[in-house]
Design a protein around this motif. Sequence first.
Motif, PDB file in Angstrom:
ATOM      1  N   UNK A 192      28.142  46.564  41.305  1.00 30.37           N
ATOM      2  CA  UNK A 192      29.412  45.974  41.700  1.00 30.37           C
ATOM      3  C   UNK A 192      29.985  45.146  40.564  1.00 30.37           C
ATOM      4  N   UNK A 193      31.242  45.397  40.239  1.00 32.66           N
ATOM      5  CA  UNK A 193      32.001  44.602  39.268  1.00 32.66           C
ATOM      6  C   UNK A 193      31.275  44.413  37.935  1.00 32.66           C
ATOM      7  N   UNK A 194      30.738  45.496  37.390  1.00 29.58           N
ATOM      8  CA  UNK A 194      30.135  45.431  36.061  1.00 29.58           C
ATOM      9  C   UNK A 194      30.875  46.372  35.112  1.00 29.58           C
ATOM     10  N   UNK A 195      30.730  46.099  33.819  1.00 27.91           N
ATOM     11  CA  UNK A 195      31.418  46.881  32.806  1.00 27.91           C
ATOM     12  C   UNK A 195      30.634  48.101  32.351  1.00 27.91           C
ATOM     13  N   UNK A 196      31.237  48.856  31.443  1.00 31.13           N
ATOM     14  CA  UNK A 196      30.695  50.134  31.015  1.00 31.13           C
ATOM     15  C   UNK A 196      29.293  50.025  30.417  1.00 31.13           C
ATOM     16  N   UNK A 197      29.074  49.035  29.560  1.00 33.96           N
ATOM     17  CA  UNK A 197      27.758  48.908  28.932  1.00 33.96           C
ATOM     18  C   UNK A 197      26.675  48.628  29.965  1.00 33.96           C
ATOM     19  N   UNK A 241      46.002  36.509  38.086  1.00 30.33           N
ATOM     20  CA  UNK A 241      44.705  37.177  38.114  1.00 30.33           C
ATOM     21  C   UNK A 241      44.288  37.464  39.542  1.00 30.33           C
ATOM     22  N   UNK A 242      43.342  38.381  39.710  1.00 29.62           N
ATOM     23  CA  UNK A 242      42.891  38.734  41.055  1.00 29.62           C
ATOM     24  C   UNK A 242      41.928  37.715  41.643  1.00 29.62           C
ATOM     25  N   UNK A 243      41.344  36.883  40.792  1.00 27.71           N
ATOM     26  CA  UNK A 243      40.510  35.774  41.247  1.00 27.71           C
ATOM     27  C   UNK A 243      40.905  34.512  40.491  1.00 27.71           C
ATOM     28  N   UNK A 244      40.455  33.365  40.997  1.00 27.16           N
ATOM     29  CA  UNK A 244      40.647  32.114  40.280  1.00 27.16           C
ATOM     30  C   UNK A 244      39.869  32.158  38.968  1.00 27.16           C
ATOM     31  N   UNK A 245      40.227  31.287  38.043  1.00 30.79           N
ATOM     32  CA  UNK A 245      39.686  31.324  36.681  1.00 30.79           C
ATOM     33  C   UNK A 245      38.165  31.348  36.643  1.00 30.79           C
ATOM     34  N   UNK A 246      37.506  30.480  37.391  1.00 32.12           N
ATOM     35  CA  UNK A 246      36.048  30.402  37.352  1.00 32.12           C
ATOM     36  C   UNK A 246      35.413  31.708  37.804  1.00 32.12           C
ATOM     37  N   UNK A 247      35.958  32.316  38.832  1.00 33.09           N
ATOM     38  CA  UNK A 247      35.405  33.578  39.317  1.00 33.09           C
ATOM     39  C   UNK A 247      35.686  34.720  38.339  1.00 33.09           C
ATOM     40  N   UNK A 248      36.829  34.684  37.683  1.00 34.67           N
ATOM     41  CA  UNK A 248      37.130  35.716  36.685  1.00 34.67           C
ATOM     42  C   UNK A 248      36.102  35.686  35.555  1.00 34.67           C
ATOM     43  N   UNK A 249      35.644  34.488  35.203  1.00 35.69           N
ATOM     44  CA  UNK A 249      34.661  34.365  34.120  1.00 35.69           C
ATOM     45  C   UNK A 249      33.332  35.019  34.477  1.00 35.69           C
ATOM     46  N   UNK A 250      33.047  35.130  35.774  1.00 35.27           N
ATOM     47  CA  UNK A 250      31.776  35.702  36.191  1.00 35.27           C
ATOM     48  C   UNK A 250      31.785  37.224  36.274  1.00 35.27           C
ATOM     49  N   UNK A 251      32.932  37.828  36.008  1.00 37.64           N
ATOM     50  CA  UNK A 251      33.074  39.277  36.168  1.00 37.64           C
ATOM     51  C   UNK A 251      32.740  40.019  34.868  1.00 37.64           C
ATOM     52  N   UNK A 252      31.609  40.682  34.862  1.00 31.59           N
ATOM     53  CA  UNK A 252      31.231  41.515  33.723  1.00 31.59           C
ATOM     54  C   UNK A 252      32.239  42.629  33.515  1.00 31.59           C
ATOM     55  N   UNK A 253      32.876  43.059  34.588  1.00 30.91           N
ATOM     56  CA  UNK A 253      33.863  44.150  34.518  1.00 30.91           C
ATOM     57  C   UNK A 253      35.120  43.761  33.779  1.00 30.91           C
ATOM     58  N   UNK A 254      35.352  42.464  33.569  1.00 28.31           N
ATOM     59  CA  UNK A 254      36.558  41.993  32.910  1.00 28.31           C
ATOM     60  C   UNK A 254      36.325  41.656  31.438  1.00 28.31           C
ATOM     61  N   UNK A 255      35.131  41.910  30.944  1.00 31.41           N
ATOM     62  CA  UNK A 255      34.829  41.549  29.550  1.00 31.41           C
ATOM     63  C   UNK A 255      35.098  42.708  28.605  1.00 31.41           C
TER      64      UNK A 255
END
Length: 337
Positions: A161-166, A323-337
């Motif tokens: 869930x909500x992780x990036x390609x790598x 953004x789709x989440x508040x700033x702190x939650x966006x930072x926790x999203x591997x999918x957004x890196x």
Amino acid sequence: MTMITRTLGTGAAAVESGALGLGLMGMSGMYGPAEEAESIATIEAAVAAGMVLLDTGDFYGMGHNEMLLGRALRQLGIPRESVRISVKFGAQRGPDGAWLGYDARPAAVKTALAYTLNRLGVEYIDVYRPARLDPKVPIEETVGAISELTEAGYVRHVGLSEVGAETIRRAHAVHPVTDLQIEYSLISRGPEASILPTTRELGIGITAYGVLSRGLISGHWSAERAGAVGDFRNSSPRFQGENLAHNLSLVEELRSIAEAKGASVAQIAIAWVSAQGEDIVPLIGARRRDRLAEALGSLDVQLTAADLEQIEKAIPKDAAAGDRYATEQMRSLDSER
């Protein structure tokens, strides 16, 4: 009604699902109070319609959501083998509901599953997935623990869930991944850049949540509407001030297209996600039977190439404000890196 099916994953990791799945989060307070009898009736109607993929999380309502689903399965007499239960774990919350981070250590994975099986009253979970990447734990260790649980028969398949390609590649190298759960909608199109190409290369399915952006692009939200106490949307950037006004203007653009097709705004938005590939199963977060019925109507909406082009012009990539989440939650999203 006979719903068409879609397959998430390939080979031994394949799971058959309806073309739509049911996301249960909203039945446990994330969008304000929900009525339990109506929630259970909605689950019954969804399963009867062929929405056999039921998605929950152990932190939704601090276990309430899993217990609700367990009661529904027993009360309605739904055979365990007739549904596919997807569970997210790892999110840590305080007694006041505050988000405290994530714990995906192997011991925590197995402990969380033990509680989940007990709350649901079932012997196995079809797809088990960490809700987010735990930055303190290599994904290989987390997936390795889930893999051990599959060998023991407590879990059938591994999800993410909500992780990036790598991270997807690293996880898949440890154990075949069935699907990635990620937010994907007309106004949340981040997965298209590198995540969707990666899942398709590896034969991993997508369960798309937030297809109506938490009701924002459902056609039912208005600038005057306020969320109930405890409603996640009260702090969501896309629902605030000028962001909301801009985003609702996009909805009006979509409404004109929907009316021309004889469909609702929500049906067009869901149909658009479905049209992005047969490897995608939209999760519908309906809490009531009327909203569920509307979502099911999206299956009758056939979008032509011309329709898709018109929708793209009305709501191009990156059209949303906020953004789709508040700033702190966006930072926790591997999918957004």
